[in-house]
Design an enzyme around this catalytic site. Structure first.
Site, mmCIF file in Angstrom:
data_model
loop_
_atom_site.group_PDB
_atom_site.id
_atom_site.type_symbol
_atom_site.label_atom_id
_atom_site.label_comp_id
_atom_site.label_asym_id
_atom_site.label_seq_id
_atom_site.Cartn_x
_atom_site.Cartn_y
_atom_site.Cartn_z
ATOM 1 N N PRO A 63 4.808 1.770 -0.422
ATOM 2 C CA PRO A 63 5.543 2.874 -1.046
ATOM 3 C C PRO A 63 4.740 4.159 -1.183
ATOM 4 O O PRO A 63 3.555 4.132 -1.509
ATOM 5 C CB PRO A 63 5.915 2.322 -2.429
ATOM 6 C CG PRO A 63 5.025 1.150 -2.651
ATOM 7 C CD PRO A 63 4.727 0.593 -1.292
ATOM 8 N N ASN A 64 5.445 5.235 -0.926
ATOM 9 C CA ASN A 64 4.964 6.616 -1.084
ATOM 10 C C ASN A 64 3.950 7.052 -0.029
ATOM 11 O O ASN A 64 3.551 8.215 0.001
ATOM 12 C CB ASN A 64 4.406 6.848 -2.499
ATOM 13 C CG ASN A 64 5.455 6.586 -3.555
ATOM 14 O OD1 ASN A 64 6.531 7.168 -3.491
ATOM 15 N ND2 ASN A 64 5.179 5.688 -4.491
ATOM 16 N N ARG A 66 1.363 14.466 -0.463
ATOM 17 C CA ARG A 66 1.231 13.716 -1.714
ATOM 18 C C ARG A 66 -0.191 13.853 -2.254
ATOM 19 O O ARG A 66 -1.141 13.351 -1.630
ATOM 20 C CB ARG A 66 1.524 12.229 -1.440
ATOM 21 C CG ARG A 66 1.314 11.338 -2.624
ATOM 22 C CD ARG A 66 1.365 9.869 -2.239
ATOM 23 N NE ARG A 66 1.195 9.043 -3.421
ATOM 24 C CZ ARG A 66 0.908 7.759 -3.413
ATOM 25 N NH1 ARG A 66 0.767 7.111 -2.256
ATOM 26 N NH2 ARG A 66 0.752 7.102 -4.529
ATOM 27 N N TYR A 88 -5.469 11.833 -1.726
ATOM 28 C CA TYR A 88 -5.138 11.054 -0.525
ATOM 29 C C TYR A 88 -5.422 11.782 0.784
ATOM 30 O O TYR A 88 -5.259 11.200 1.857
ATOM 31 C CB TYR A 88 -3.667 10.627 -0.582
ATOM 32 C CG TYR A 88 -3.371 9.724 -1.766
ATOM 33 C CD1 TYR A 88 -3.964 8.469 -1.860
ATOM 34 C CD2 TYR A 88 -2.526 10.130 -2.803
ATOM 35 C CE1 TYR A 88 -3.719 7.637 -2.946
ATOM 36 C CE2 TYR A 88 -2.269 9.300 -3.888
ATOM 37 C CZ TYR A 88 -2.868 8.062 -3.954
ATOM 38 O OH TYR A 88 -2.628 7.230 -5.037
ATOM 39 N N ASN A 131 -1.947 -1.343 3.692
ATOM 40 C CA ASN A 131 -2.091 -0.551 2.478
ATOM 41 C C ASN A 131 -0.774 -0.714 1.730
ATOM 42 O O ASN A 131 0.236 -0.091 2.095
ATOM 43 C CB ASN A 131 -2.375 0.917 2.787
ATOM 44 C CG ASN A 131 -2.589 1.726 1.506
ATOM 45 O OD1 ASN A 131 -2.335 1.245 0.401
ATOM 46 N ND2 ASN A 131 -3.043 2.952 1.669
ATOM 47 N N ALA A 174 1.145 1.027 -4.412
ATOM 48 C CA ALA A 174 1.177 0.527 -5.790
ATOM 49 C C ALA A 174 1.507 -0.959 -5.876
ATOM 50 O O ALA A 174 1.150 -1.624 -6.859
ATOM 51 C CB ALA A 174 2.176 1.341 -6.606
ATOM 52 N N GLU A 177 -7.313 -5.173 3.821
ATOM 53 C CA GLU A 177 -6.647 -4.283 2.861
ATOM 54 C C GLU A 177 -7.329 -2.915 2.902
ATOM 55 O O GLU A 177 -8.559 -2.840 2.864
ATOM 56 C CB GLU A 177 -6.804 -4.932 1.477
ATOM 57 C CG GLU A 177 -6.283 -4.124 0.323
ATOM 58 C CD GLU A 177 -6.501 -4.859 -1.012
ATOM 59 O OE1 GLU A 177 -6.980 -6.017 -1.026
ATOM 60 O OE2 GLU A 177 -6.193 -4.250 -2.049
ATOM 61 N N HIS A 196 -7.347 1.098 1.236
ATOM 62 C CA HIS A 196 -6.889 2.116 0.284
ATOM 63 C C HIS A 196 -7.580 3.425 0.619
ATOM 64 O O HIS A 196 -8.813 3.451 0.790
ATOM 65 C CB HIS A 196 -7.191 1.716 -1.161
ATOM 66 C CG HIS A 196 -6.466 0.473 -1.557
ATOM 67 N ND1 HIS A 196 -5.116 0.448 -1.772
ATOM 68 C CD2 HIS A 196 -6.906 -0.796 -1.701
ATOM 69 C CE1 HIS A 196 -4.755 -0.793 -2.059
ATOM 70 N NE2 HIS A 196 -5.814 -1.565 -2.012
ATOM 71 N N ARG A 213 -10.673 4.849 -10.304
ATOM 72 C CA ARG A 213 -9.473 5.442 -10.899
ATOM 73 C C ARG A 213 -9.047 4.638 -12.137
ATOM 74 O O ARG A 213 -9.850 3.909 -12.719
ATOM 75 C CB ARG A 213 -8.378 5.528 -9.831
ATOM 76 C CG ARG A 213 -8.802 6.414 -8.629
ATOM 77 C CD ARG A 213 -7.721 6.503 -7.584
ATOM 78 N NE ARG A 213 -6.524 7.159 -8.100
ATOM 79 C CZ ARG A 213 -5.341 7.137 -7.480
ATOM 80 N NH1 ARG A 213 -5.225 6.505 -6.319
ATOM 81 N NH2 ARG A 213 -4.300 7.744 -8.006
HETATM 82 C C1 DQA Z 1 -3.399 3.567 -2.651
HETATM 83 C C2 DQA Z 1 -3.909 3.340 -4.072
HETATM 84 C C3 DQA Z 1 -2.810 2.809 -4.959
HETATM 85 O O1 DQA Z 1 -3.295 2.614 -6.280
HETATM 86 C C4 DQA Z 1 -1.651 3.796 -5.013
HETATM 87 O O2 DQA Z 1 -0.596 3.278 -5.790
HETATM 88 C C5 DQA Z 1 -1.190 4.183 -3.653
HETATM 89 C C6 DQA Z 1 -2.172 4.454 -2.630
HETATM 90 C C7 DQA Z 1 -4.470 4.240 -1.766
HETATM 91 O O3 DQA Z 1 -4.301 4.202 -0.553
HETATM 92 O O4 DQA Z 1 -5.435 4.795 -2.276
HETATM 93 O O5 DQA Z 1 0.006 4.350 -3.420
HETATM 94 O O6 DQA Z 1 -3.084 2.313 -2.070
#
Ligand code: DQA
Length: 147
Positions: free
Chosen positions: A9-10, A17, A22, A72, A75, A96, A98, A105
Site C-alpha cells: 500500500p501507498n 509521497r 521515501y 516491500n 504498512a 524484505e 524498506h 522511525r
Molecule cells: C516502508 C516503511 C513502512 O513502515 C511504511 O508503512 C511504508 C513504506 C518503506 O519502504 O520504508 O509504506 O515499507
C-alpha cells in the site's frame, strides 16, 4: 530465473509521497532500474503493486513456482499475518525491502511480521535497496552453498 517484485500500500505514490523519507524516484523508475539490472543477470522480473492485503496474498500464491520474491509490504509489514503466512505456505525464497530505515522511525515500524520468514532485510537505502535485494537474491539462488 524468475523473480517477483511485490509492493504494498501507498507505494504507488512514490515520487510524490513524503519524498524526504521515501525519495523522489517513482515505482516506475525503480522498475526500470531493476529491469536494466535483471536483463544483465538474465533474470525475468514481474512487478505488482496493490493497496489491498488480499490481492497481495493472491499474488504470492499465484507465483508459488517462481524462484524468488522481493517484497516491500509497506504498512502491512507491521500489521499483517496473512502475507507472511502466504510466503511460508508457498515456500518461496524472499527478501524484505524498506526504502526508509524503519528502525530509526516510530516504534510501531520496528516490528516486522515478515522478518521470521524472509532470508533477510534491506532497510534504509531508498531505491538502491531494491537493486541490492535483486543482487542478493540472485547471488544466493545461483550459489546457495556460499551462504
Ligand atoms: C516502508 C516503511 C513502512 O513502515 C511504511 O508503512 C511504508 C513504506 C518503506 O519502504 O520504508 O509504506 O515499507
Amino acid at each position: 530465473m524468475r523473480i517477483f517484485v511485490l509492493n504494498g500500500p501507498n507505494l504507488n505514490l512514490l515520487g510524490s509521497r513524503e519524498p524526504a523519507i521515501y525519495g523522489l524516484e517513482t515505482l516506475a523508475d525503480i522498475e526500470l532500474l531493476m529491469r536494466t539490472r535483471a536483463d544483465k543477470l538474465r533474470v525475468d522480473l514481474e512487478f505488482f503493486q496493490s493497496n489491498h492485503e488480499g490481492e497481495l496474498v493472491d499474488a504470492i500464491q499465484s507465483h508459488r513456482d517462481w524462484d524468488g520474491l522481493i517484497i516491500n509490504a509497506g504498512a502491512y509489514t507491521h500489521t499483517s499475518l496473512a502475507i507472511p503466512d502466504a510466503i511460508a505456505s508457498v515456500g518461496i525464497a524472499a527478501i524484505e525491502v524498506h526504502l526508509s530505515n524503519v528502525y530509526a522511525r516510530e516504534a510501531v515500524r520496528h516490528h516486522s511480521y515478515l522478518s521470521p520468514i524472509v532470508w533477510g532485510q534491506v532497510v534504509g537505502f531508498g531505491f538502491r535497496g531494491y537493486l541490492a535485494a535483486l543482487d542478493l537474491l540472485y547471488g544466493r539462488l545461483t550459489n546457495e552453498a556460499s551462504g
